[in-house]
Scaffold this motif. Structure first.
Motif, PDB file in Angstrom:
ATOM      1  N   VAL A   1     -18.826 -32.733 -19.416  1.00 42.16           N
ATOM      2  CA  VAL A   1     -17.936 -31.742 -20.025  1.00 42.16           C
ATOM      3  C   VAL A   1     -17.501 -32.213 -21.407  1.00 42.16           C
ATOM      4  O   VAL A   1     -17.598 -31.487 -22.407  1.00 42.16           O
ATOM      5  CB  VAL A   1     -16.705 -31.478 -19.137  1.00 42.16           C
ATOM      6  CG1 VAL A   1     -15.645 -30.696 -19.911  1.00 42.16           C
ATOM      7  CG2 VAL A   1     -17.100 -30.708 -17.886  1.00 42.16           C
ATOM      8  N   ASP A   2     -17.016 -33.456 -21.487  1.00 49.24           N
ATOM      9  CA  ASP A   2     -16.542 -33.992 -22.762  1.00 49.24           C
ATOM     10  C   ASP A   2     -17.666 -34.081 -23.784  1.00 49.24           C
ATOM     11  O   ASP A   2     -17.499 -33.704 -24.948  1.00 49.24           O
ATOM     12  CB  ASP A   2     -15.920 -35.380 -22.547  1.00 49.24           C
ATOM     13  CG  ASP A   2     -14.657 -35.330 -21.705  1.00 49.24           C
ATOM     14  OD1 ASP A   2     -14.044 -34.240 -21.618  1.00 49.24           O
ATOM     15  OD2 ASP A   2     -14.289 -36.371 -21.122  1.00 49.24           O
ATOM     16  N   ALA A   3     -18.806 -34.601 -23.366  1.00 47.75           N
ATOM     17  CA  ALA A   3     -19.918 -34.785 -24.296  1.00 47.75           C
ATOM     18  C   ALA A   3     -20.455 -33.442 -24.791  1.00 47.75           C
ATOM     19  O   ALA A   3     -20.785 -33.294 -25.973  1.00 47.75           O
ATOM     20  CB  ALA A   3     -21.032 -35.582 -23.628  1.00 47.75           C
ATOM     21  N   THR A   4     -20.515 -32.459 -23.909  1.00 45.66           N
ATOM     22  CA  THR A   4     -21.048 -31.158 -24.293  1.00 45.66           C
ATOM     23  C   THR A   4     -20.153 -30.480 -25.313  1.00 45.66           C
ATOM     24  O   THR A   4     -20.626 -29.963 -26.333  1.00 45.66           O
ATOM     25  CB  THR A   4     -21.202 -30.265 -23.045  1.00 45.66           C
ATOM     26  OG1 THR A   4     -22.122 -30.883 -22.149  1.00 45.66           O
ATOM     27  CG2 THR A   4     -21.702 -28.890 -23.423  1.00 45.66           C
ATOM     28  N   ARG A   5     -18.851 -30.469 -25.069  1.00 46.40           N
ATOM     29  CA  ARG A   5     -17.942 -29.819 -26.013  1.00 46.40           C
ATOM     30  C   ARG A   5     -17.939 -30.549 -27.357  1.00 46.40           C
ATOM     31  O   ARG A   5     -17.857 -29.917 -28.418  1.00 46.40           O
ATOM     32  CB  ARG A   5     -16.537 -29.762 -25.432  1.00 46.40           C
ATOM     33  CG  ARG A   5     -16.420 -28.711 -24.336  1.00 46.40           C
ATOM     34  CD  ARG A   5     -15.101 -27.998 -24.368  1.00 46.40           C
ATOM     35  NE  ARG A   5     -15.236 -26.621 -23.923  1.00 46.40           N
ATOM     36  CZ  ARG A   5     -14.206 -25.847 -23.597  1.00 46.40           C
ATOM     37  NH1 ARG A   5     -12.988 -26.320 -23.677  1.00 46.40           N
ATOM     38  NH2 ARG A   5     -14.405 -24.600 -23.229  1.00 46.40           N
ATOM     39  N   ASP A   6     -18.035 -31.863 -27.340  1.00 44.18           N
ATOM     40  CA  ASP A   6     -18.062 -32.617 -28.592  1.00 44.18           C
ATOM     41  C   ASP A   6     -19.332 -32.314 -29.377  1.00 44.18           C
ATOM     42  O   ASP A   6     -19.298 -32.108 -30.593  1.00 44.18           O
ATOM     43  CB  ASP A   6     -17.974 -34.114 -28.287  1.00 44.18           C
ATOM     44  CG  ASP A   6     -17.946 -34.958 -29.543  1.00 44.18           C
ATOM     45  OD1 ASP A   6     -16.982 -34.835 -30.315  1.00 44.18           O
ATOM     46  OD2 ASP A   6     -18.895 -35.725 -29.764  1.00 44.18           O
ATOM     47  N   MET A   7     -20.467 -32.242 -28.687  1.00 44.58           N
ATOM     48  CA  MET A   7     -21.730 -31.968 -29.368  1.00 44.58           C
ATOM     49  C   MET A   7     -21.734 -30.570 -29.967  1.00 44.58           C
ATOM     50  O   MET A   7     -22.144 -30.352 -31.114  1.00 44.58           O
ATOM     51  CB  MET A   7     -22.886 -32.100 -28.389  1.00 44.58           C
ATOM     52  CG  MET A   7     -24.251 -31.976 -29.038  1.00 44.58           C
ATOM     53  SD  MET A   7     -25.521 -31.427 -27.885  1.00 44.58           S
ATOM     54  CE  MET A   7     -25.064 -29.709 -27.686  1.00 44.58           C
ATOM     55  N   LEU A   8     -21.243 -29.588 -29.204  1.00 41.02           N
ATOM     56  CA  LEU A   8     -21.249 -28.215 -29.687  1.00 41.02           C
ATOM     57  C   LEU A   8     -20.296 -28.015 -30.856  1.00 41.02           C
ATOM     58  O   LEU A   8     -20.534 -27.168 -31.715  1.00 41.02           O
ATOM     59  CB  LEU A   8     -20.884 -27.257 -28.546  1.00 41.02           C
ATOM     60  CG  LEU A   8     -21.939 -27.080 -27.463  1.00 41.02           C
ATOM     61  CD1 LEU A   8     -21.380 -26.269 -26.297  1.00 41.02           C
ATOM     62  CD2 LEU A   8     -23.182 -26.418 -28.026  1.00 41.02           C
ATOM     63  N   LYS A   9     -19.235 -28.785 -30.912  1.00 41.34           N
ATOM     64  CA  LYS A   9     -18.279 -28.644 -32.012  1.00 41.34           C
ATOM     65  C   LYS A   9     -18.834 -29.176 -33.313  1.00 41.34           C
ATOM     66  O   LYS A   9     -18.392 -28.819 -34.394  1.00 41.34           O
ATOM     67  CB  LYS A   9     -16.953 -29.344 -31.673  1.00 41.34           C
ATOM     68  CG  LYS A   9     -15.840 -29.056 -32.672  1.00 41.34           C
ATOM     69  CD  LYS A   9     -14.509 -29.527 -32.173  1.00 41.34           C
ATOM     70  CE  LYS A   9     -13.417 -29.280 -33.212  1.00 41.34           C
ATOM     71  NZ  LYS A   9     -13.284 -27.864 -33.554  1.00 41.34           N
ATOM     72  N   GLY A  10     -19.856 -30.035 -33.247  1.00 43.46           N
ATOM     73  CA  GLY A  10     -20.440 -30.566 -34.469  1.00 43.46           C
ATOM     74  C   GLY A  10     -19.557 -31.594 -35.142  1.00 43.46           C
ATOM     75  O   GLY A  10     -19.486 -31.657 -36.370  1.00 43.46           O
ATOM     76  N   THR A  11     -18.861 -32.433 -34.355  1.00 46.49           N
ATOM     77  CA  THR A  11     -17.990 -33.460 -34.918  1.00 46.49           C
ATOM     78  C   THR A  11     -18.821 -34.639 -35.422  1.00 46.49           C
ATOM     79  O   THR A  11     -20.048 -34.653 -35.316  1.00 46.49           O
ATOM     80  CB  THR A  11     -17.004 -33.970 -33.848  1.00 46.49           C
ATOM     81  OG1 THR A  11     -17.764 -34.654 -32.823  1.00 46.49           O
ATOM     82  CG2 THR A  11     -16.240 -32.818 -33.219  1.00 46.49           C
ATOM     83  N   GLU A  12     -18.122 -35.653 -35.930  1.00 44.58           N
ATOM     84  CA  GLU A  12     -18.812 -36.849 -36.415  1.00 44.58           C
ATOM     85  C   GLU A  12     -19.495 -37.604 -35.281  1.00 44.58           C
ATOM     86  O   GLU A  12     -20.413 -38.390 -35.519  1.00 44.58           O
ATOM     87  CB  GLU A  12     -17.810 -37.772 -37.133  1.00 44.58           C
ATOM     88  CG  GLU A  12     -17.267 -37.180 -38.434  1.00 44.58           C
ATOM     89  CD  GLU A  12     -16.312 -38.134 -39.128  1.00 44.58           C
ATOM     90  OE1 GLU A  12     -16.003 -39.189 -38.531  1.00 44.58           O
ATOM     91  OE2 GLU A  12     -15.877 -37.825 -40.251  1.00 44.58           O
ATOM     92  N   THR A  13     -19.045 -37.396 -34.059  1.00 42.72           N
ATOM     93  CA  THR A  13     -19.653 -38.074 -32.906  1.00 42.72           C
ATOM     94  C   THR A  13     -20.608 -37.158 -32.139  1.00 42.72           C
ATOM     95  O   THR A  13     -21.030 -37.494 -31.031  1.00 42.72           O
ATOM     96  CB  THR A  13     -18.551 -38.585 -31.949  1.00 42.72           C
ATOM     97  OG1 THR A  13     -17.722 -37.486 -31.561  1.00 42.72           O
ATOM     98  CG2 THR A  13     -17.695 -39.641 -32.625  1.00 42.72           C
ATOM     99  N   ALA A  14     -20.942 -35.999 -32.728  1.00 42.43           N
ATOM    100  CA  ALA A  14     -21.811 -35.046 -32.045  1.00 42.43           C
ATOM    101  C   ALA A  14     -23.174 -35.644 -31.725  1.00 42.43           C
ATOM    102  O   ALA A  14     -23.739 -35.400 -30.652  1.00 42.43           O
ATOM    103  CB  ALA A  14     -21.979 -33.776 -32.886  1.00 42.43           C
ATOM    104  N   VAL A  15     -23.706 -36.434 -32.642  1.00 43.86           N
ATOM    105  CA  VAL A  15     -25.024 -37.027 -32.434  1.00 43.86           C
ATOM    106  C   VAL A  15     -24.982 -38.018 -31.262  1.00 43.86           C
ATOM    107  O   VAL A  15     -25.884 -38.046 -30.418  1.00 43.86           O
ATOM    108  CB  VAL A  15     -25.519 -37.709 -33.716  1.00 43.86           C
ATOM    109  CG1 VAL A  15     -26.830 -38.448 -33.459  1.00 43.86           C
ATOM    110  CG2 VAL A  15     -25.716 -36.678 -34.829  1.00 43.86           C
ATOM    111  N   ALA A  16     -23.907 -38.812 -31.192  1.00 42.38           N
ATOM    112  CA  ALA A  16     -23.768 -39.763 -30.087  1.00 42.38           C
ATOM    113  C   ALA A  16     -23.601 -39.035 -28.757  1.00 42.38           C
ATOM    114  O   ALA A  16     -24.155 -39.453 -27.731  1.00 42.38           O
ATOM    115  CB  ALA A  16     -22.576 -40.689 -30.343  1.00 42.38           C
ATOM    116  N   SER A  17     -22.845 -37.950 -28.763  1.00 40.63           N
ATOM    117  CA  SER A  17     -22.668 -37.164 -27.534  1.00 40.63           C
ATOM    118  C   SER A  17     -23.991 -36.561 -27.088  1.00 40.63           C
ATOM    119  O   SER A  17     -24.319 -36.547 -25.891  1.00 40.63           O
ATOM    120  CB  SER A  17     -21.636 -36.061 -27.755  1.00 40.63           C
ATOM    121  OG  SER A  17     -20.352 -36.607 -27.965  1.00 40.63           O
TER     122      SER A  17
END
Length: 484
Positions: free
Chosen positions: A190-206
């Motif tokens: 859940v956390d990784a998916t929302r972070d990736m979809l938001k396109g944050t600085e950690t999206a690539v790591a997620s």
């Protein structure tokens, strides 16, 4: 990274989309990633519609340019014409580097979502055939079981945040089980998916975490297959490679989670705040499935869909589109196009011509699974919390951009009569895949509320009430409207 007005994120000169009013005036292009889009995306879309019509030039991160399709008819034209508007992102002439926030959702991958023609038919066939193998009674059994386990976590407290405590975890718990992953991966995904979809600085790591998790699942199922989506993809006659299976698992898992979590949250919030919506259900004019379709029209889970790429020079909505241009589908804007909905207050019961699940060859293949999760989950919740009511003023509810593509309800604090948790009803073995699900490891407390989320109103704590007999959805709404 060079983001000067005349250069793209790679530092090489680029040109604005032909016909764009920003030739020589790049800063005038409206952005889909700035404060304006964060504050009120629908207002931005309507402003663009007034300025440019049904197709508008826009910008993303790092001055990446695209066309936003705002008209319902124009969206369908793009969706239904893969020969003119391809899903193959390798045709994009403004490719972004791997560390760009758009990279996880635009860089080509070996899956049906980035293919057309024979390749698309081969890959999508494996997905649709595997989804068709699910026992729909079994899926509903999973949803009911997990929904009641989640409700048990807060039933005795008399209050909950129906976003963090219910709408967000439920779809991932169900999908993790259906694809064949161990259930403990649910909260982390859940956390990784929302972070990736938001396109944050950690999206690539997620994105890397999601990919690694699914790669290990594929390797395990290749050696020891079971009755699950991953195993069915591996054994399909299309002979998908491990990489193709992994990427399709990623696609289905992420799409099902985001769309269904938003659908559940948006439907619950409309039910708790919109008297006309409640009255239509109570009066028998709208069933729960009808209610879900109304929400998919008014608040689709994905506002935008990236993207399509023009295969040659063409014209759309009065704009000159050049070969290699990226087009972004405006699903939310298309759903409120005044050409098809001149009066948004008119209900659209039973009408599934909305754009929430896309259209054409790439229409969402798992939409019925999403509908089942939302319908059964909401029904279970309203059965257990028969006097549930909003614990804050409706005007205090807030939505934020969860990704470049969608917004999410920050919190939905409610109060209700506390009652004792109950043992979740067992699911009959014949309704399930071969193995029984294990206990769901859901935390007993919600995650820390986001800054800006509305504070909960702490209700009085009446005595615990038992769960009574299950009335119908319509009867529960009538009772609530009458104050019974």
């Amino acid at each position: 990274m060079n983001t000067s007005p005349d250069r793209g994120v790679t530092g090489t000169p680029v040109s604005p989309p032909p016909g764009c009013p920003a030739h020589g005036l790049i800063p005038e292009l409206r952005r889909l990633d700035g404060p304006e889009a964060e504050a009120d995306p629908m207002a931005l879309y309507e402003s663009l519609r007034k300025e440019h019509g049904t197709v508008a030039p826009v910008m993303f991160h790092g001055d990446v340019r695209a066309w936003l399709v705002l008209g319902h008819r124009e969206n369908l034209e793009v969706m239904r014409n893969p020969f003119r508007y391809s899903r193959d992102s390798r045709m994009w002439r403004d490719q972004v580097p791997q560390d760009h926030p758009l990279a996880p959702i635009t860089q080509w991958q070996p899956l049906c979502n980035f293919a057309d023609g024979d390749d698309h038919r081969r890959l999508r066939g494996a997905v649709t055939d595997s989804i068709a193998r699910f026992n729909h009674r079994g899926i509903r059994g999973h949803v009911n079981r997990y929904a009641n386990q989640l409700i048990d976590r807060f039933a005795a407290s008399g209050r909950a945040d129906l976003v963090a405590d219910f709408a967000v975890p439920l779809p991932m718990l169900v999908m993790v089980r259906l694809v064949g992953l161990p259930e403990e991966y649910g909260p982390r995904l859940v956390d990784a998916t929302r972070d990736m979809l938001k396109g944050t600085e950690t999206a690539v790591a997620s994105n890397a975490f999601i990919t690694d998790t699914l790669q290990r699942l594929v390797e395990r199922k290749r050696a020891d297959p079971g009755h699950d989506f991953a195993s069915w993809l591996l054994e399909h006659k299309a002979a998908l490679s491990d990489e193709e299976v992994r990427e399709h698992l990623r696609l289905v898992l992420i799409a099902a989670f985001e769309t269904t979590a938003n659908l559940i949250a948006n439907t619950l919030s409309m039910n708790l705040t919109d008297q006309a919506f409640q009255a239509d259900i109570a009066g028998g004019q709208m069933t729960l499935p009808d209610a879900l379709e109304q929400v998919l029209w008014d608040k689709p889970s994905f506002e935008l869909m990236v993207g399509r790429w023009a295969t040659g020079d063409t014209r759309l909505g009065g704009q000159d589109i050049k070969a290699g241009d990226m087009l972004v589908l405006g699903l939310a804007a298309g759903n409120v196009d005044p050409e098809i909905r001149p009066d948004l207050s008119d209900p659209v019961y039973g009408n599934r011509s909305h754009l929430a699940f896309g259209g054409g060859d790439h229409e969402c293949p798992g939409q019925e699974v999403g509908r089942a999760i939302a319908e059964v989950g909401i029904d279970a919740l309203l059965h257990r919390l028969q006097d549930v009511k909003l614990a804050i003023r409706p005007g205090d509810l807030a939505w934020r951009k969860s990704s470049l593509l969608s917004s999410y309800l920050v919190a939905l604090p409610v109060e209700f009569s506390p009652h004792r948790p109950r043992q979740s009803e067992p699911v009959r073995a014949g309704d399930l895949p071969e193995s029984e699900p294990r206990t769901v490891p859901v935390s007993g407390k919600s995650s820390t509320p986001e800054r800006g989320a509305p504070e909960r109103v702490t209700p009085q704590s009446p005595a615990l009430a038992p769960v009574g007999p299950r009335p119908s959805w319509r009867r529960r709404l009538v009772q609530r409207l009458r104050g019974e």
